[in-house]
Scaffold this motif. Structure first.
Motif, PDB file in Angstrom:
ATOM      1  N   ARG A   1      -5.788   5.183   4.162  1.00  0.00           N
ATOM      2  CA  ARG A   1      -6.820   5.884   4.757  1.00  0.00           C
ATOM      3  C   ARG A   1      -6.328   6.673   6.123  1.00  0.00           C
ATOM      4  O   ARG A   1      -6.605   5.833   7.224  1.00  0.00           O
TER       5      ARG A   1
ATOM      6  N   GLY B   1       1.814   4.948   4.274  1.00  0.00           N
ATOM      7  CA  GLY B   1       1.996   4.237   2.987  1.00  0.00           C
ATOM      8  C   GLY B   1       3.449   3.978   2.606  1.00  0.00           C
ATOM      9  O   GLY B   1       4.364   4.913   3.170  1.00  0.00           O
TER      10      GLY B   1
ATOM     11  N   ASN C   1       0.469  15.285   6.949  1.00  0.00           N
ATOM     12  CA  ASN C   1      -0.337  14.226   6.707  1.00  0.00           C
ATOM     13  C   ASN C   1       0.063  12.949   7.295  1.00  0.00           C
ATOM     14  O   ASN C   1       1.386  12.457   7.278  1.00  0.00           O
TER      15      ASN C   1
ATOM     16  N   ARG D   1       4.504  -3.095  -6.804  1.00  0.00           N
ATOM     17  CA  ARG D   1       3.372  -3.153  -7.204  1.00  0.00           C
ATOM     18  C   ARG D   1       2.860  -4.547  -7.995  1.00  0.00           C
ATOM     19  O   ARG D   1       3.811  -5.130  -8.400  1.00  0.00           O
TER      20      ARG D   1
ATOM     21  N   GLY E   1      -5.507  13.784   6.793  1.00  0.00           N
ATOM     22  CA  GLY E   1      -4.682  14.736   6.188  1.00  0.00           C
ATOM     23  C   GLY E   1      -4.678  15.954   6.914  1.00  0.00           C
ATOM     24  O   GLY E   1      -3.867  17.042   6.063  1.00  0.00           O
TER      25      GLY E   1
ATOM     26  N   ALA F   1      -0.378   9.915   6.444  1.00  0.00           N
ATOM     27  CA  ALA F   1      -0.274   8.730   5.438  1.00  0.00           C
ATOM     28  C   ALA F   1       1.255   8.758   4.935  1.00  0.00           C
ATOM     29  O   ALA F   1       1.631   7.835   4.173  1.00  0.00           O
TER      30      ALA F   1
ATOM     31  N   ARG G   1       0.848  -1.140  -0.169  1.00  0.00           N
ATOM     32  CA  ARG G   1       0.034  -0.171  -0.014  1.00  0.00           C
ATOM     33  C   ARG G   1       0.833   1.259   0.092  1.00  0.00           C
ATOM     34  O   ARG G   1       1.598   1.432   1.043  1.00  0.00           O
ATOM     35  N   GLU G   2       0.679   2.096  -0.952  1.00  0.00           N
ATOM     36  CA  GLU G   2       1.419   3.169  -1.076  1.00  0.00           C
ATOM     37  C   GLU G   2       0.447   4.350  -0.415  1.00  0.00           C
ATOM     38  O   GLU G   2      -0.627   4.195   0.027  1.00  0.00           O
ATOM     39  N   ARG G   3       1.274   5.534  -0.496  1.00  0.00           N
ATOM     40  CA  ARG G   3       0.396   6.751   0.111  1.00  0.00           C
ATOM     41  C   ARG G   3      -1.021   6.962  -0.285  1.00  0.00           C
ATOM     42  O   ARG G   3      -1.645   7.241   0.735  1.00  0.00           O
ATOM     43  N   SER G   4      -1.134   6.900  -1.529  1.00  0.00           N
ATOM     44  CA  SER G   4      -2.548   7.086  -2.031  1.00  0.00           C
ATOM     45  C   SER G   4      -3.586   6.022  -1.592  1.00  0.00           C
ATOM     46  O   SER G   4      -4.797   6.048  -1.716  1.00  0.00           O
ATOM     47  N   ASP G   5      -2.761   4.930  -1.109  1.00  0.00           N
ATOM     48  CA  ASP G   5      -3.789   3.713  -0.889  1.00  0.00           C
ATOM     49  C   ASP G   5      -4.019   3.647   0.746  1.00  0.00           C
ATOM     50  O   ASP G   5      -5.185   2.776   1.309  1.00  0.00           O
TER      51      ASP G   5
END
Length: 207
Positions: free
Chosen positions: A57, A86, A76, A92, A60, A78, A51-55
């Motif tokens: 929850r 993340g 943030n 990936r 923010g 995350a 899981r990367e930063r955008s994945d």
């Protein structure tokens, strides 16, 4: 085409008629390349993604004041440096499960069998009934047939004694007819088929 049949003792055991539709194909390097590439890609497992930063929850909301807090100016939760954040540049998911038309796979098998027949590297034997299931006996049989690197293909089931005797011998593999594949056929110097294997492979290709 007619081919001489041998026994494991290298004695003559008659002849067998091989189908030109299975053992007489023109060599197609493009077909062989496609099938071998497909086989090797099918062996590769799907990589597990992180899981990367955008994945992730996480909030923010800015953690504190920009100045005066005595800590870094985080904005943030995350971010990768936080527990639960993340992962930066993580692995990936890559899927190595390509498809290949059944017609091409069947043509590849017939082409590989034809290549071995054209090169004189195809040997037909009566069966794989070996006298005793011992490595020493197997090595003696191989010396009589002049085989040091070979793939043996039997009918629906491989002779248990033969499989046991050949288990510890390098560069020797044994497969049932259903397991015959282009990569293993091309990866061995000599291809050895039993009468039952010939019937099964011809039915598989022509069916």
């Amino acid at each position: 085409m007619k081919v001489q049949v041998k026994t494991l003792a290298a004695a003559d055991a008659g002849e067998i008629e091989l189908s030109d539709a299975v053992f007489g194909k023109e060599p197609r390097l493009d077909i062989l390349h496609r099938v071998v590439t497909w086989q090797l890609e099918k062996r590769r497992g799907t990589a597990r993604g992180a899981r990367e930063r955008s994945d992730v929850r996480r909030t923010g909301k800015k953690l504190g004041n920009q100045k005066g807090g005595g800590t870094a100016r985080h904005g943030n939760r995350a971010a990768p440096q936080f527990i639960g954040g993340g992962k930066a540049h993580g692995p990936r998911v890559r899927d190595f499960n390509p498809g290949l038309n059944k017609k091409i796979r069947t043509l590849g098998l017939a082409t590989a069998l034809s290549v071995k027949a054209a090169e004189g590297k195809l040997l037909i034997i009566e069966d794989l009934a070996i006298s005793e299931a011992r490595t020493k006996a197997f090595i003696t049989v191989m010396a009589g047939l002049g085989i040091t690197n070979g793939l043996f293909i039997d009918g629906a089931e491989v002779n248990a004694s033969f499989r046991h005797a050949s288990a510890n011998v390098p560069h020797i593999d044994v497969l049932p007819a259903i397991g015959a594949n282009v990569y293993d056929i091309l990866n061995h110097d000599t291809l050895v088929l039993t009468r039952a294997a010939v019937q099964a492979l011809e039915a598989r290709v022509n069916g």
